[in-house]
Design a protein around this motif. Structure first.
Motif, PDB file in Angstrom:
ATOM      1  N   GLY A 131      35.824  47.343  44.957  1.00  0.00           N
ATOM      2  CA  GLY A 131      36.319  47.644  43.624  1.00  0.00           C
ATOM      3  C   GLY A 131      36.026  46.506  42.671  1.00  0.00           C
ATOM      4  N   PRO A 132      36.550  46.569  41.445  1.00  0.00           N
ATOM      5  CA  PRO A 132      36.345  45.503  40.459  1.00  0.00           C
ATOM      6  C   PRO A 132      37.250  44.319  40.759  1.00  0.00           C
ATOM      7  N   ASN A 133      36.838  43.515  41.734  1.00  0.00           N
ATOM      8  CA  ASN A 133      37.712  42.494  42.312  1.00  0.00           C
ATOM      9  C   ASN A 133      37.066  41.120  42.319  1.00  0.00           C
ATOM     10  N   HIS A 134      36.969  40.471  41.193  1.00  0.00           N
ATOM     11  CA  HIS A 134      36.470  39.101  41.198  1.00  0.00           C
ATOM     12  C   HIS A 134      37.524  38.192  41.825  1.00  0.00           C
ATOM     13  N   ALA A 135      37.082  37.406  42.799  1.00  0.00           N
ATOM     14  CA  ALA A 135      38.005  36.570  43.556  1.00  0.00           C
ATOM     15  C   ALA A 135      38.792  35.625  42.652  1.00  0.00           C
ATOM     16  N   GLU A 136      38.121  35.088  41.643  1.00  0.00           N
ATOM     17  CA  GLU A 136      38.780  34.127  40.758  1.00  0.00           C
ATOM     18  C   GLU A 136      40.003  34.748  40.089  1.00  0.00           C
ATOM     19  N   ASN A 137      39.872  35.997  39.647  1.00  0.00           N
ATOM     20  CA  ASN A 137      40.984  36.687  38.992  1.00  0.00           C
ATOM     21  C   ASN A 137      42.106  36.990  39.968  1.00  0.00           C
ATOM     22  N   VAL A 138      41.759  37.490  41.150  1.00  0.00           N
ATOM     23  CA  VAL A 138      42.779  37.846  42.141  1.00  0.00           C
ATOM     24  C   VAL A 138      43.509  36.602  42.627  1.00  0.00           C
ATOM     25  N   SER A 139      42.784  35.519  42.819  1.00  0.00           N
ATOM     26  CA  SER A 139      43.421  34.285  43.296  1.00  0.00           C
ATOM     27  C   SER A 139      44.425  33.745  42.284  1.00  0.00           C
ATOM     28  N   GLU A 140      44.224  34.085  41.007  1.00  0.00           N
ATOM     29  CA  GLU A 140      45.155  33.676  39.958  1.00  0.00           C
ATOM     30  C   GLU A 140      46.239  34.724  39.699  1.00  0.00           C
ATOM     31  N   LYS A 141      46.271  35.734  40.561  1.00  0.00           N
ATOM     32  CA  LYS A 141      47.278  36.801  40.514  1.00  0.00           C
ATOM     33  C   LYS A 141      47.213  37.634  39.233  1.00  0.00           C
ATOM     34  N   GLN A 142      46.005  37.835  38.744  1.00  0.00           N
ATOM     35  CA  GLN A 142      45.826  38.728  37.611  1.00  0.00           C
ATOM     36  C   GLN A 142      45.848  40.178  38.114  1.00  0.00           C
ATOM     37  N   PRO A 143      46.513  41.095  37.406  1.00  0.00           N
ATOM     38  CA  PRO A 143      46.613  42.490  37.869  1.00  0.00           C
ATOM     39  C   PRO A 143      45.235  43.088  38.159  1.00  0.00           C
ATOM     40  N   THR A 144      45.086  43.610  39.364  1.00  0.00           N
ATOM     41  CA  THR A 144      43.794  44.090  39.856  1.00  0.00           C
ATOM     42  C   THR A 144      43.994  45.358  40.673  1.00  0.00           C
ATOM     43  N   ALA A 145      43.058  46.295  40.523  1.00  0.00           N
ATOM     44  CA  ALA A 145      43.066  47.519  41.335  1.00  0.00           C
ATOM     45  C   ALA A 145      41.842  47.529  42.234  1.00  0.00           C
ATOM     46  N   THR A 146      41.962  48.170  43.382  1.00  0.00           N
ATOM     47  CA  THR A 146      40.858  48.238  44.334  1.00  0.00           C
ATOM     48  C   THR A 146      40.902  49.566  45.069  1.00  0.00           C
ATOM     49  N   VAL A 147      39.933  49.781  45.948  1.00  0.00           N
ATOM     50  CA  VAL A 147      39.863  51.012  46.744  1.00  0.00           C
ATOM     51  C   VAL A 147      39.731  50.640  48.216  1.00  0.00           C
ATOM     52  N   ILE A 148      40.511  51.299  49.051  1.00  0.00           N
ATOM     53  CA  ILE A 148      40.363  51.182  50.503  1.00  0.00           C
ATOM     54  C   ILE A 148      39.911  52.547  51.014  1.00  0.00           C
ATOM     55  N   ALA A 149      38.698  52.578  51.543  1.00  0.00           N
ATOM     56  CA  ALA A 149      38.107  53.840  51.990  1.00  0.00           C
ATOM     57  C   ALA A 149      38.052  53.891  53.509  1.00  0.00           C
ATOM     58  N   CYS A 150      38.512  55.011  54.059  1.00  0.00           N
ATOM     59  CA  CYS A 150      38.477  55.215  55.509  1.00  0.00           C
ATOM     60  C   CYS A 150      38.524  56.709  55.785  1.00  0.00           C
TER      61      CYS A 150
END
Length: 336
Positions: A134-153
């Motif tokens: 998903g749109p998940n830049h590590a820098e943003n997530v590590s700073e706890k900025q609101p982020t959405a992602t997808v887990i597909a299985c």
């Protein structure tokens, strides 16, 4: 909740996911390939190579011993796409069975054109396999900025279990059963991100970028659907969401590499300079070949291939794109 999680790969994303999981008080071990980096992490709780600004939780354990995978309940595989098979072969020798393996790599294998979960299934067939993208830049997530992602299985129960494990107040996973679409969208968007950087390096503005992203989404969707993906996946987080983030962000290594190309630097020099893998370079070559096999029209990908591998001038490629035969704009509903 699982007893033990092993994250394989100590780049910015692997480090960030380890941080996220450790902050939930889970038993997290981060596998580090480089011994020098391993020692620094153990001493400072800081990844000075890839995420130097973030102090990591003290409950993360660090190791260079891949055999610890045998004790893990969940293995999170966060390596560059070209080393996934090598790591899986090592895990097979160790004897990894009845685990949940989460692939976080975005790419396809050269030669075989296999997706990452296909490689994992070939090498480690006795495990449940999922993909996180998903749109998940590590820098943003590590700073706890609101982020959405997808887990597909393919197994919805596994997807929901992983959804609970990775969910935080700032990281929101959605589930999806279209593993093919999620993986292909994550791989192919890097092509368009690389092209977006070329435009920036040449000095073009918002109009040009908007046209590139829109037409780029159309062509990567066409190829994805031909390869078995569901069209609506490309309209979601793993598709257009990741495309937007990667095309416009200062954190995007693909956009950065494209920008350097647009400024006239050679591809060889660019790749030597960056510590991180620029997945869009490999993805362009693979998508170009797949488009030929499946007879899919991918003009942007084709011109970028010529710039990367045939030394065509970027400005020449853009002029040729603009002078193509006139046609109507297909609606996204027509693509799907």
């Amino acid at each position: 909740m699982p007893k033990k999680i092993l994250v394989i790969g100590a780049g910015s994303w692997g480090t960030t996911l380890s941080k996220l999981l450790a902050e939930k008080k889970l038993d997290v071990t981060l596998w580090v390939r480089e011994l020098e980096l391993l020692e620094k992490l153990q001493k400072t709780n800081r990844n000075e190579y890839y995420l130097p600004q973030i102090l990591l939780p003290t409950n993360i354990k660090y190791t260079n011993d891949l055999s610890l995978a045998k004790q893990a309940d969940i293995i999170v595989l966060v390596t560059p796409s070209h080393v996934v098979r090598e790591i899986c072969k090592q895990l097979a020798k160790i004897g990894v069975n009845n685990k949940i393996i989460v692939s976080c790599a975005k790419g396809l294998e050269e030669g075989t054109f296999c997706r990452m979960t296909e490689i994992i299934a070939q090498e480690l067939p006795e495990n449940k396999i999922a993909a996180l993208s998903g749109p998940n830049h590590a820098e943003n997530v590590s700073e706890k900025q609101p982020t959405a992602t997808v887990i597909a299985c393919a197994d919805e129960q596994v997807a929901r279990k992983l959804q609970r494990i990775f969910s935080t107040t700032y990281f929101r996973p959605y589930t999806n059963t279209d593993v093919i679409g999620v993986e292909l969208a994550g791989a192919f968007k890097n092509i368009i991100a690389l092209a977006s950087g070329v435009l920036a390096g040449l000095g073009f503005g918002d109009n040009t970028l908007a046209g590139l992203m829109t037409r780029g989404l159309a062509e990567i969707s066409r190829l994805g659907i031909a390869l078995g993906a569901q069209a609506h996946t490309f309209a979601g987080l793993a598709g257009v969401g990741d495309l937007i983030a990667t095309c416009v962000s200062k954190h995007s290594r693909n956009r950065w590499a494209g920008e350097q190309l647009g400024k006239g630097r050679s591809l060889e020099d660019i790749l030597q300079e960056t510590k991180m893998v620029v997945e869009g370079v490999r993805a362009t070559q693979i998508a170009y070949k797949l488009a030929q096999v499946h007879k899919i029209d991918m003009p942007i990908t084709s011109k970028l291939y010529e710039v990367l591998y045939e030394k065509k001038k970027a400005r020449t490629a853009i002029k040729e794109l603009m002078k193509r035969d006139h046609t109507k704009e297909e609606q996204f509903v027509e693509i799907i």
